[in-house]
Design an enzyme around this catalytic site. Structure first.
Site, mmCIF file in Angstrom:
data_model
loop_
_atom_site.group_PDB
_atom_site.id
_atom_site.type_symbol
_atom_site.label_atom_id
_atom_site.label_comp_id
_atom_site.label_asym_id
_atom_site.label_seq_id
_atom_site.Cartn_x
_atom_site.Cartn_y
_atom_site.Cartn_z
ATOM 1 N N LYS A 1 0.868 -1.188 0.000
ATOM 2 C CA LYS A 1 0.000 0.000 0.000
ATOM 3 C C LYS A 1 0.894 1.224 0.000
ATOM 4 O O LYS A 1 2.018 1.160 0.501
ATOM 5 C CB LYS A 1 -0.880 0.027 1.257
ATOM 6 C CG LYS A 1 -2.147 0.837 1.101
ATOM 7 C CD LYS A 1 -3.238 -0.002 0.481
ATOM 8 C CE LYS A 1 -4.457 0.805 0.135
ATOM 9 N NZ LYS A 1 -5.583 -0.098 -0.202
ATOM 10 N N ASP B 1 -6.909 4.246 -4.510
ATOM 11 C CA ASP B 1 -7.598 4.091 -3.217
ATOM 12 C C ASP B 1 -8.231 5.462 -2.990
ATOM 13 O O ASP B 1 -8.444 6.210 -3.970
ATOM 14 C CB ASP B 1 -6.600 3.693 -2.117
ATOM 15 C CG ASP B 1 -7.289 3.159 -0.854
ATOM 16 O OD1 ASP B 1 -7.690 2.000 -0.833
ATOM 17 O OD2 ASP B 1 -7.450 3.940 0.122
HETATM 18 N N1 GLU Z 1 -7.361 0.162 -2.940
HETATM 19 C C1 GLU Z 1 -8.064 -1.037 -3.298
HETATM 20 C C2 GLU Z 1 -8.113 -1.974 -2.132
HETATM 21 O O1 GLU Z 1 -8.160 -1.529 -1.014
HETATM 22 C C3 GLU Z 1 -7.570 -1.654 -4.597
HETATM 23 C C4 GLU Z 1 -6.154 -2.055 -4.657
HETATM 24 C C5 GLU Z 1 -5.690 -2.526 -6.030
HETATM 25 O O2 GLU Z 1 -6.484 -2.607 -6.943
HETATM 26 O O3 GLU Z 1 -4.491 -2.817 -6.121
HETATM 27 O O4 GLU Z 1 -8.161 -3.170 -2.242
#
Ligand code: GLU
Length: 453
Positions: free
Chosen positions: A113, A153
């Site tokens: 992340k 996100d």
């Molecule tokens: N931010 C999204 C999540 O919390 C998607 C992450 C992604 O597609 O890599 O899963």
């Protein structure tokens, strides 16, 4: 390792560890205890300066991060969050959740992340573009299609992914699938924008089917949704398509409550205005025709929807972490809510989860974000697969694959909970099932690869 100044990460860690401890897993297989101290430390933490030029020609400086948490199952994978609240605790909690969520998709993705404490609200397009270029100037050296693949996100959508991708390509002279959530004409996957919201609803379809022996569906159910971003918008549209009634949406300033149900036109008006950072209050004031007559809504300033939504069958927290308190959880249950599934990451406080879990004996069923919202990252995984093959699948193909992934994820959580959980309620704990199933997949890979021995 959890440091004392990391409350959100501590919360995410406690959720996982207590789900594992409160099951028969360690009695049956004590070796898995050894995984916890290893899996709870990120493989790598990257922090960097993002200095960029605003429209006045001044320099602004923000803190950028990427947490490369676990690569046992594949390249690090997880979104980027641009929000003033971003700090290491929040990104470690999100990265930690992502490891097990990605495992639950059944695809080959590790967990990561990243993000920045930049506040995009009220910025011009030009400022967002210059910020994204400056952010990518630092991030580019740490990512790659087989190394780490970020996505969106909170605060990062299609526009930002476009600017970030363009900046990467310019700097590296390389076109590869280093980000997901790309535009449809340049490597993005159909259904990726819809995926998290649709996925939550597909997961809840299975919960309803299982709990009612196939007697009930979304049809006629009153669904309280929080948030009004990408996840909430598409969850609402899918609920409406399946015959449910969406009774609420919200943003950081307040909530809208609808007696007769939010309409697709209203969702569209909200989606169009949210890109321009308008608040719900402004949107209902400006889109008069969409929000009048039998379609009028009540605006609750400064409130979350849970205690205001009236009779509710299903709640889908889809805004941000810790957006349901114990009191709100109790109010939802008193209002008739039987199913709670998180479109957001760690949407419920630990105390709210306790309330939901204690009510399982009364047929209240809670699904944590790492299971219920894995559809977004799942379609990111499908986007990576399409990029590697230089092909694009049809809408129907991707939607079917998303459905299969969500249904399989539900079955996996359900069966794993039945297998390892100590309680004997009719409905097994999806909280435990999700945490144990995600953990086991990652832990086994870590043993195989010599990360734990
Ligand atoms: N931010 C999204 C999540 O919390 C998607 C992450 C992604 O597609 O890599 O899963």
């Amino acid at each position: 390792m959890v440091l004392p100044h990391e409350p959100e990460f501590q919360q995410a860690y406690n959720e996982l560890v207590s789900a594992l401890q409160d099951s028969t897993l360690f009695e049956e297989h004590p070796k898995y205890k050894k995984v916890i101290p290893v899996v709870s430390v990120p493989e790598r933490l990257i922090q960097f300066r993002v200095a960029w030029e605003n429209d006045k020609g001044e320099i602004e400086v923000n803190n950028g991060f990427r947490v490369q948490f676990n690569s046992a199952l594949g390249p690090y994978k997880g979104g980027l969050r641009f929000h003033p609240s971003v700090n290491l605790s929040i990104l470690k909690f999100l990265g930690f959740e992502q490891i097990f969520k990605n495992a639950l998709t059944g695809l080959s993705m590790g967990g990561g992340k990243g993000g920045c404490d930049f506040n995009p609200k009220g910025r011009t397009d030009a400022e967002i573009r210059r910020f994204c270029v400056a952010f990518m100037r630092q991030l580019a050296r740490y990512i790659g299609q087989d190394t780490d693949v970020p996505a969106g996100d909170i605060g990062v959508g299609g526009r930002e992914i476009g600017f970030l991708f363009g900046a990467y390509k310019q700097m590296q002279n390389n076109w590869s699938g280093i980000l997901t959530g790309k535009g449809l004409s340049w490597g993005g996957s159909l259904i990726r924008p819809e995926a998290t919201g649709y996925g939550v609803v597909y997961y809840v379809e299975k919960m309803i089917e299982k709990a009612t022996n196939g007697k009930e569906t979304f049809k006629g159910k009153r669904v309280a949704i929080s948030g009004s971003g990408n996840v909430a918008q598409y969850a609402a549209l899918k609920v409406i398509e399946l015959g449910g009634i969406v009774v609420s949406l919200s943003d950081s300033k307040g909530a809208i409550i609808s007696k007769n149900g939010i309409t697709p036109e209203q969702v569209e008006a909200i989606a169009d205005a949210k890109i321009k950072f308008k608040s719900l209050e402004e949107i209902i004031g400006e889109s008069v025709s969409a929000f009048s007559g039998s379609n009028s809504v009540e605006y609750k300033a400064g409130a979350r929807p849970w205690v205001h939504a009236g009779a509710v069958d299903i709640a889908l927290p889809s805004a941000t972490q810790n957006e349901v308190s114990a009191e709100e959880a109790k109010a939802l249950i008193a209002a008739g809510c039987k199913f709670i599934a998180e479109g957001s990451n760690m949407g419920s406080t630990a105390e709210a989860i306790d309330v939901f879990e204690e009510s399982r004996s009364k047929n209240v069923w809670y699904a944590p974000g790492k299971a219920a919202n894995c559809g977004g990252v799942a379609v990111s995984g499908l986007e990576m697969a399409q990029n590697s093959q230089r092909v694009s699948w049809t809408r129907e193909e991707v939607d079917q694959k998303l459905k299969d992934i969500m249904y399989t994820c539900f079955d996996n959580c359900y069966e794993t909970a039945k297998k390892y959980s100590k309680d004997t309620t009719e409905l097994p704990s999806l909280l435990k099932g999700a945490n144990i199933a995600g953990f086991l997949k990652v832990a086994d890979a870590m043993f195989d690869q010599g990360d734990v021995f």
